[in-house]
Design a protein around this motif. Structure first.
Motif, PDB file in Angstrom:
ATOM      1  N   TRP A 231       5.592   0.935  10.263  1.00 55.22           N
ATOM      2  CA  TRP A 231       5.439  -0.481   9.921  1.00 55.22           C
ATOM      3  C   TRP A 231       3.977  -0.904  10.036  1.00 55.22           C
ATOM      4  O   TRP A 231       3.457  -1.616   9.177  1.00 55.22           O
ATOM      5  CB  TRP A 231       6.293  -1.336  10.846  1.00 55.22           C
ATOM      6  CG  TRP A 231       7.757  -1.332  10.557  1.00 55.22           C
ATOM      7  CD1 TRP A 231       8.395  -0.798   9.461  1.00 55.22           C
ATOM      8  CD2 TRP A 231       8.779  -1.900  11.383  1.00 55.22           C
ATOM      9  NE1 TRP A 231       9.746  -1.005   9.554  1.00 55.22           N
ATOM     10  CE2 TRP A 231      10.016  -1.669  10.714  1.00 55.22           C
ATOM     11  CE3 TRP A 231       8.783  -2.566  12.596  1.00 55.22           C
ATOM     12  CZ2 TRP A 231      11.228  -2.102  11.249  1.00 55.22           C
ATOM     13  CZ3 TRP A 231       9.991  -2.992  13.138  1.00 55.22           C
ATOM     14  CH2 TRP A 231      11.197  -2.761  12.469  1.00 55.22           C
ATOM     15  N   CYS A 232       3.327  -0.492  11.119  1.00 55.39           N
ATOM     16  CA  CYS A 232       1.921  -0.867  11.327  1.00 55.39           C
ATOM     17  C   CYS A 232       1.050  -0.311  10.205  1.00 55.39           C
ATOM     18  O   CYS A 232       0.165  -1.012   9.685  1.00 55.39           O
ATOM     19  CB  CYS A 232       1.438  -0.348  12.676  1.00 55.39           C
ATOM     20  SG  CYS A 232       2.173  -1.164  14.116  1.00 55.39           S
ATOM     21  N   GLU A 233       1.289   0.927   9.830  1.00 63.03           N
ATOM     22  CA  GLU A 233       0.494   1.528   8.752  1.00 63.03           C
ATOM     23  C   GLU A 233       0.723   0.813   7.434  1.00 63.03           C
ATOM     24  O   GLU A 233      -0.225   0.566   6.670  1.00 63.03           O
ATOM     25  CB  GLU A 233       0.844   3.018   8.640  1.00 63.03           C
ATOM     26  CG  GLU A 233       0.372   3.829   9.839  1.00 63.03           C
ATOM     27  CD  GLU A 233       0.873   5.264   9.807  1.00 63.03           C
ATOM     28  OE1 GLU A 233       1.760   5.560   8.964  1.00 63.03           O
ATOM     29  OE2 GLU A 233       0.393   6.087  10.606  1.00 63.03           O
ATOM     30  N   GLU A 234       1.973   0.468   7.147  1.00 65.52           N
ATOM     31  CA  GLU A 234       2.273  -0.244   5.902  1.00 65.52           C
ATOM     32  C   GLU A 234       1.624  -1.626   5.893  1.00 65.52           C
ATOM     33  O   GLU A 234       1.039  -2.050   4.881  1.00 65.52           O
ATOM     34  CB  GLU A 234       3.784  -0.374   5.726  1.00 65.52           C
ATOM     35  CG  GLU A 234       4.177  -1.065   4.420  1.00 65.52           C
ATOM     36  CD  GLU A 234       5.672  -1.238   4.262  1.00 65.52           C
ATOM     37  OE1 GLU A 234       6.082  -1.854   3.243  1.00 65.52           O
ATOM     38  OE2 GLU A 234       6.443  -0.804   5.138  1.00 65.52           O
ATOM     39  N   LEU A 235       1.701  -2.327   7.004  1.00 65.89           N
ATOM     40  CA  LEU A 235       1.125  -3.673   7.071  1.00 65.89           C
ATOM     41  C   LEU A 235      -0.392  -3.609   6.920  1.00 65.89           C
ATOM     42  O   LEU A 235      -0.989  -4.410   6.194  1.00 65.89           O
ATOM     43  CB  LEU A 235       1.506  -4.333   8.390  1.00 65.89           C
ATOM     44  CG  LEU A 235       0.998  -5.762   8.617  1.00 65.89           C
ATOM     45  CD1 LEU A 235       1.475  -6.702   7.514  1.00 65.89           C
ATOM     46  CD2 LEU A 235       1.451  -6.283   9.984  1.00 65.89           C
TER      47      LEU A 235
END
Length: 312
Positions: A187-191
């Motif tokens: 999620w952090c990488e996508e955001l």
């Protein structure tokens, strides 16, 4: 003096230290004298594990706030915001940045209790977004003021810190969190890849933290939970409050109103960023509960654990 301890009657704070009270009230008295404030009634004290507030009754009431050491940045932040974005915040009468003390005007009524409907919320959220966009170039300056770093790349470390040594979590919860961690990282990488720039996140933006400064104009206060991170993390608390008052059917409209001014991205990208940021903002909530007065720190562990488990 009337002392309000709320739901924390046993929490130990600096208020219980006579020498601290002498220093804090002496500072307050000196500032009031300099301002020429004439008190018209007894002072009201509000003691919480994260702050001590003194309301000074006057023709225009005045507030003294002492933040916990972990939120002491709030005093200097308030002063800086009043220079950088004065139309959106309170301008303090005085601050002691080293001790985390502020003297503030009342600033008008809070939005809560005024019968605010979706239109008022829309205006407030779009003005808050204006504040955040104005602060994008100030991200490094905000960090230099001591505002906690909750930028997206560091959220997995915040996750680990919140879980480590938290005795509220049982073995089953720890295992669930361990298995969840790769999804959190994804999620952090996508955001981060969507590319919305960092700014100031209030982290507890609700209608009790929004002042009605005039017709259709709002200011924002109480920055003790704030951090530097993804601006859309601010949506979690605000939209949950909207849903409580007006139902989930209005939430999408208000979220889109907030997102409209964030240019350079498609609508789909912004909505996905908002979805991810709302989920991940549970970590900034967990971080806030770590910043209590040291003598009240144990109160934060159950709240930190609850925030982590809400991620799941």
């Amino acid at each position: 003096m009337d002392i309000n301890r709320g739901a924390y009657p046993d929490a130990l704070t600096p208020w219980e230290d006579a020498s601290w009270r002498t220093a804090a009230l002496g500072w307050l008295d000196a500032r009031l004298d300099a301002l020429g404030v004439r008190e018209t009634g007894p002072r009201q004290i509000r003691v919480r594990p994260w702050s001590v507030l003194v309301r000074v009754e006057a023709v225009d009431p005045v507030w003294f706030k002492a933040a916990s050491p972990g939120s002491a940045f709030e005093a200097g932040l308030g002063e800086a915001l009043s220079r950088w974005t004065p139309e959106h915040v309170l301008t303090p009468y005085a601050v002691d940045a080293l001790r985390g003390w502020s003297l503030l005007p009342s600033g008008g009524p809070v939005l809560r209790g005024l019968g605010a409907g979706p239109r008022e919320w829309e205006d407030a959220l779009t003005q808050y977004a204006d504040l955040q966009r104005a602060l994008v170039p100030r991200a490094e300056e905000l960090l230099n003021l001591g505002v906690p770093d909750a930028r997206v790349g560091g959220l997995p470390a915040i996750f680990d810190e919140a879980a480590e040594g938290n005795e509220t979590l049982d073995a089953a919860d720890r295992e669930r969190l361990r298995l969840f961690r790769p999804r959190l990282v994804a999620w952090c990488e996508e955001l981060a890849a969507i590319g919305v720039p960092d700014s100031l996140d209030h982290a507890d933006l609700h209608d009790g933290q929004i002042l009605v400064a005039g017709s259709g104009r709002y200011t924002f206060f109480d920055w003790g939970d704030a951090n530097v991170g993804h601006p859309f993390c601010s949506l979690l608390v605000a939209l949950e409050r909207v849903a409580e008052e007006h139902g989930w059917e209005v939430v999408a409209r208000l979220e889109d109103a907030y997102l409209e001014g964030w240019t350079g991205h498609t609508v789909a990208e912004l909505r996905r960023a908002a979805e991810l940021a709302r989920r991940l903002s549970q970590l900034t909530r967990a971080g806030s509960w770590a910043r209590l007065f040291p003598t009240a720190a144990q109160i934060g562990d159950p709240e930190r654990a609850a925030a982590l488990l809400r991620l799941l």
